[in-house]
Design a protein around this motif. Structure first.
Motif, PDB file in Angstrom:
ATOM      1  N   ARG A  46     -10.640 -29.957 -13.427  1.00 19.87           N
ATOM      2  CA  ARG A  46      -9.366 -30.387 -13.990  1.00 19.87           C
ATOM      3  C   ARG A  46      -9.036 -29.439 -15.147  1.00 19.87           C
ATOM      4  O   ARG A  46      -9.799 -28.553 -15.459  1.00 19.87           O
ATOM      5  CB  ARG A  46      -9.467 -31.830 -14.461  1.00 19.87           C
ATOM      6  N   PHE A  47      -7.938 -29.674 -15.785  1.00 16.85           N
ATOM      7  CA  PHE A  47      -7.473 -28.784 -16.841  1.00 16.85           C
ATOM      8  C   PHE A  47      -8.510 -28.600 -17.950  1.00 16.85           C
ATOM      9  O   PHE A  47      -8.731 -27.504 -18.415  1.00 16.85           O
ATOM     10  CB  PHE A  47      -6.144 -29.310 -17.402  1.00 16.85           C
ATOM     11  N   GLY A  48      -9.150 -29.668 -18.370  1.00 17.58           N
ATOM     12  CA  GLY A  48     -10.140 -29.559 -19.451  1.00 17.58           C
ATOM     13  C   GLY A  48     -11.470 -30.209 -19.124  1.00 17.58           C
ATOM     14  O   GLY A  48     -12.244 -30.534 -20.026  1.00 17.58           O
ATOM     15  N   SER A  49     -11.758 -30.395 -17.833  1.00 14.71           N
ATOM     16  CA  SER A  49     -13.029 -31.036 -17.481  1.00 14.71           C
ATOM     17  C   SER A  49     -13.476 -30.630 -16.084  1.00 14.71           C
ATOM     18  O   SER A  49     -12.685 -30.128 -15.283  1.00 14.71           O
ATOM     19  CB  SER A  49     -12.906 -32.558 -17.562  1.00 14.71           C
ATOM     20  N   VAL A  50     -14.752 -30.861 -15.832  1.00 14.13           N
ATOM     21  CA  VAL A  50     -15.352 -30.604 -14.522  1.00 14.13           C
ATOM     22  C   VAL A  50     -16.223 -31.801 -14.173  1.00 14.13           C
ATOM     23  O   VAL A  50     -17.110 -32.176 -14.938  1.00 14.13           O
ATOM     24  CB  VAL A  50     -16.217 -29.322 -14.532  1.00 14.13           C
ATOM     25  N   ASP A  51     -15.955 -32.414 -13.013  1.00 11.92           N
ATOM     26  CA  ASP A  51     -16.813 -33.476 -12.480  1.00 11.92           C
ATOM     27  C   ASP A  51     -17.831 -32.817 -11.564  1.00 11.92           C
ATOM     28  O   ASP A  51     -17.454 -32.014 -10.700  1.00 11.92           O
ATOM     29  CB  ASP A  51     -16.019 -34.487 -11.649  1.00 11.92           C
ATOM     30  N   VAL A  52     -19.110 -33.172 -11.736  1.00 20.46           N
ATOM     31  CA  VAL A  52     -20.174 -32.609 -10.912  1.00 20.46           C
ATOM     32  C   VAL A  52     -20.927 -33.751 -10.250  1.00 20.46           C
ATOM     33  O   VAL A  52     -21.280 -34.734 -10.914  1.00 20.46           O
ATOM     34  CB  VAL A  52     -21.150 -31.751 -11.759  1.00 20.46           C
ATOM     35  N   HIS A  53     -21.173 -33.625  -8.946  1.00 15.90           N
ATOM     36  CA  HIS A  53     -21.914 -34.635  -8.187  1.00 15.90           C
ATOM     37  C   HIS A  53     -23.006 -33.942  -7.382  1.00 15.90           C
ATOM     38  O   HIS A  53     -22.718 -33.042  -6.592  1.00 15.90           O
ATOM     39  CB  HIS A  53     -20.964 -35.386  -7.249  1.00 15.90           C
ATOM     40  N   TRP A  54     -24.245 -34.346  -7.620  1.00 19.16           N
ATOM     41  CA  TRP A  54     -25.389 -33.806  -6.889  1.00 19.16           C
ATOM     42  C   TRP A  54     -25.961 -34.876  -5.980  1.00 19.16           C
ATOM     43  O   TRP A  54     -26.214 -36.005  -6.411  1.00 19.16           O
ATOM     44  CB  TRP A  54     -26.495 -33.366  -7.851  1.00 19.16           C
ATOM     45  N   THR A  55     -26.194 -34.536  -4.730  1.00 19.02           N
ATOM     46  CA  THR A  55     -26.908 -35.376  -3.776  1.00 19.02           C
ATOM     47  C   THR A  55     -27.497 -34.452  -2.718  1.00 19.02           C
ATOM     48  O   THR A  55     -27.072 -33.309  -2.583  1.00 19.02           O
ATOM     49  CB  THR A  55     -26.011 -36.454  -3.138  1.00 19.02           C
ATOM     50  N   THR A  56     -28.478 -34.950  -2.007  1.00 16.12           N
ATOM     51  CA  THR A  56     -29.094 -34.174  -0.929  1.00 16.12           C
ATOM     52  C   THR A  56     -28.700 -34.807   0.396  1.00 16.12           C
ATOM     53  O   THR A  56     -28.782 -36.025   0.550  1.00 16.12           O
ATOM     54  CB  THR A  56     -30.626 -34.131  -1.107  1.00 16.12           C
ATOM     55  N   HIS A  57     -28.275 -33.976   1.331  1.00 23.99           N
ATOM     56  CA  HIS A  57     -27.789 -34.472   2.621  1.00 23.99           C
ATOM     57  C   HIS A  57     -28.877 -34.533   3.686  1.00 23.99           C
ATOM     58  O   HIS A  57     -28.780 -35.317   4.618  1.00 23.99           O
ATOM     59  CB  HIS A  57     -26.618 -33.609   3.099  1.00 23.99           C
ATOM     60  N   ASN A  58     -29.907 -33.692   3.564  1.00 23.16           N
ATOM     61  CA  ASN A  58     -30.966 -33.694   4.561  1.00 23.16           C
ATOM     62  C   ASN A  58     -32.296 -33.325   3.917  1.00 23.16           C
ATOM     63  O   ASN A  58     -32.470 -32.172   3.549  1.00 23.16           O
ATOM     64  CB  ASN A  58     -30.630 -32.713   5.686  1.00 23.16           C
TER      65      ASN A  58
END
Length: 124
Positions: free
Chosen positions: A75-87
């Motif tokens: 976004r303009f002043g932020s970053v959303d980060v999501h970590w997960t493992t799929h396999n």
């Protein structure tokens, strides 16, 4: 009364005791479990769009090396980060290590507290 707080769901082959401790430590640093408990998420705030994008590039570089990639929303002043493992599906030590990398990189990029980041619109 049912709790809305997700519980961690670790991938097959992970040590739940160690990973549980590591996950709790991340939560103390502002990370939260996703709705399914299979990943961790955090929003990082920056005073400039350039710093936010630089942070994304820092994560992308390490992700490429480790062959483990997050979902990110800039976004303009932020970053959303999501970590997960799929396999195998679930939370893994790779997610924990990369979340720590994000915290370290955010400090280098000048991460600020929520509300201090850049806002879209005219300056006041």
């Amino acid at each position: 009364m049912a709790s809305n707080t997700p519980t961690p769901r670790f991938a097959e082959g992970e040590d739940p005791r160690q990973l549980g401790s590591d996950t709790a430590a991340l939560q103390q640093q502002g990370w939260a479990l996703d709705a399914e408990g299979m990943g961790v998420t955090k929003t990082f705030y920056f005073k400039s769009y350039f710093k936010a994008v630089s942070f994304v590039n820092l994560i992308a570089s390490e992700s490429s090396v480790k062959k483990h990639h997050p979902t990110m929303t800039v976004r303009f002043g932020s970053v959303d980060v999501h970590w997960t493992t799929h396999n195998p599906r679930g939370l893994t030590t790779k997610d924990i290590a990369m979340a720590r990398h994000c915290d370290n990189g955010a400090g280098l990029m000048g991460c600020v507290e929520s509300g201090q980041g850049l806002k879209c619109g005219p300056e006041k």
